[in-house]
Design a protein around this motif. Structure first.
Motif, mmCIF file in Angstrom:
data_model
loop_
_atom_site.group_PDB
_atom_site.id
_atom_site.type_symbol
_atom_site.label_atom_id
_atom_site.label_comp_id
_atom_site.label_asym_id
_atom_site.label_seq_id
_atom_site.Cartn_x
_atom_site.Cartn_y
_atom_site.Cartn_z
ATOM 1 N N LEU A 1 15.270 5.846 -10.876
ATOM 2 C CA LEU A 1 13.915 5.803 -11.427
ATOM 3 C C LEU A 1 13.104 4.736 -10.691
ATOM 4 O O LEU A 1 13.415 3.552 -10.754
ATOM 5 N N GLN A 2 12.074 5.171 -9.989
ATOM 6 C CA GLN A 2 11.296 4.285 -9.139
ATOM 7 C C GLN A 2 9.986 3.809 -9.770
ATOM 8 O O GLN A 2 9.512 2.720 -9.477
ATOM 9 N N ARG A 3 9.372 4.638 -10.566
ATOM 10 C CA ARG A 3 8.066 4.292 -11.138
ATOM 11 C C ARG A 3 7.878 5.034 -12.459
ATOM 12 O O ARG A 3 8.265 6.194 -12.585
ATOM 13 N N VAL A 4 7.294 4.360 -13.419
ATOM 14 C CA VAL A 4 6.917 4.972 -14.691
ATOM 15 C C VAL A 4 5.405 5.021 -14.773
ATOM 16 O O VAL A 4 4.732 3.999 -14.560
ATOM 17 N N SER A 5 4.868 6.193 -15.034
ATOM 18 C CA SER A 5 3.446 6.323 -15.355
ATOM 19 C C SER A 5 3.335 6.237 -16.874
ATOM 20 O O SER A 5 3.815 7.127 -17.583
ATOM 21 N N MET A 6 2.738 5.141 -17.354
ATOM 22 C CA MET A 6 2.575 4.971 -18.801
ATOM 23 C C MET A 6 1.209 5.509 -19.203
ATOM 24 O O MET A 6 0.176 4.939 -18.852
ATOM 25 N N LEU A 7 1.221 6.623 -19.916
ATOM 26 C CA LEU A 7 -0.019 7.291 -20.271
ATOM 27 C C LEU A 7 -0.589 6.706 -21.560
ATOM 28 O O LEU A 7 0.115 6.580 -22.563
ATOM 29 N N ILE A 8 -1.870 6.378 -21.492
ATOM 30 C CA ILE A 8 -2.595 5.809 -22.623
ATOM 31 C C ILE A 8 -3.848 6.651 -22.848
ATOM 32 O O ILE A 8 -4.582 6.937 -21.901
ATOM 33 N N ASP A 9 -4.096 7.039 -24.084
ATOM 34 C CA ASP A 9 -5.294 7.810 -24.410
ATOM 35 C C ASP A 9 -6.528 6.968 -24.096
ATOM 36 O O ASP A 9 -6.713 5.886 -24.671
ATOM 37 N N GLY A 10 -7.352 7.468 -23.179
ATOM 38 C CA GLY A 10 -8.520 6.709 -22.744
ATOM 39 C C GLY A 10 -9.543 6.472 -23.831
ATOM 40 O O GLY A 10 -10.409 5.597 -23.699
ATOM 41 N N ARG A 11 -9.456 7.204 -24.916
ATOM 42 C CA ARG A 11 -10.389 7.006 -26.034
ATOM 43 C C ARG A 11 -9.987 5.833 -26.916
ATOM 44 O O ARG A 11 -10.846 5.258 -27.601
ATOM 45 N N HIS A 12 -8.704 5.475 -26.898
ATOM 46 C CA HIS A 12 -8.194 4.514 -27.868
ATOM 47 C C HIS A 12 -7.603 3.251 -27.258
ATOM 48 O O HIS A 12 -7.516 2.234 -27.949
#
Length: 221
Positions: free
Chosen positions: A129-140
């Protein structure tokens, strides 16, 4: 795994890098495995980039947008549908990993505990595992559970980048303020990539830049 302090802001991707990333993500992308427990994880064969975030943040939609497909990853309006660690082989060069959403309360505590244990055991213990994309709701923006997840990634010295989703639902000035606020918060997290990306799976905004970032971890063509 890679990680450690990574707060030197990199240059924006060049046109050549954007095009190379477009070509990579246009390659065949095939389902490999779905693992509900750690023993079910597939062998470590390719560099991996994973997508994580709160339930219903848009992980599956983003994976579909990155690969230009509508049905590669399952999408649902019902939070908590992705209950397994799902692996996709991108052109024999990179593994895309769609992780279970965290923080969804309308399932049993026992099931939520299994998901959470599998999720974080994978994040802590996967050498490829090289990279994690941590997704965050842009509205909150960032919530308490997101900060807890980032603290864990910091302890694991695993590089992660915050990707704001659902950008089409946020006014440009509000998104700019959210990026600034999020970037400031990330300065307290040593394993966080300094560049916050704003994306929309609906309009394609930010998708080429995220492809270019993730392509850096792929095996050579």
């Amino acid at each position: 795994m890679t990680g450690g302090p990574v707060h030197d802001t990199p240059d924006a991707p060049s046109q050549a890098e954007l095009e190379a990333a477009r070509v990579l993500f246009a390659q065949e992308c095939g389902f490999v495995a779905a693992a509900a427990t750690i023993p079910q994880l597939p062998p470590e064969t390719l560099p991996e980039v994973a997508f994580v975030g709160r339930s219903n943040v848009g992980k599956s939609s983003l994976v579909n947008a990155l690969t230009g497909r509508k049905t590669l990853a399952r999408t649902s309006n019902t939070p908590g549908r992705t209950q397994e660690v799902i692996f996709f082989d991108l052109g024999g060069r990179l593994m895309l990993v769609d992780l279970p959403g965290y923080g969804y309360a309308k399932v049993s505590k026992a099931k939520q505990a299994i998901w959470t244990d599998t999720l974080f055991a994978y994040l802590r213990g996967r050498p490829t595992l090289q990279r994690v994309s941590m997704l965050i709701d842009g509205r909150h923006g960032l919530k308490e559970l997101d900060t807890e997840a980032m603290d864990m990634l910091d302890r694991a010295a695993l590089s992660y980048q915050v990707v704001l989703t659902k950008g089409d639902k946020v006014k440009p000035d509000e998104m700019a303020a959210m990026i600034e606020k999020t970037s400031a918060a990330l300065k307290r997290h040593p394993a966080a990539h300094p560049v916050v990306l704003a994306t929309s799976s609906e309009t394609g905004a930010g998708i080429p830049e995220l492809r270019a970032e993730l392509s850096r971890f792929a095996n050579p063509a």
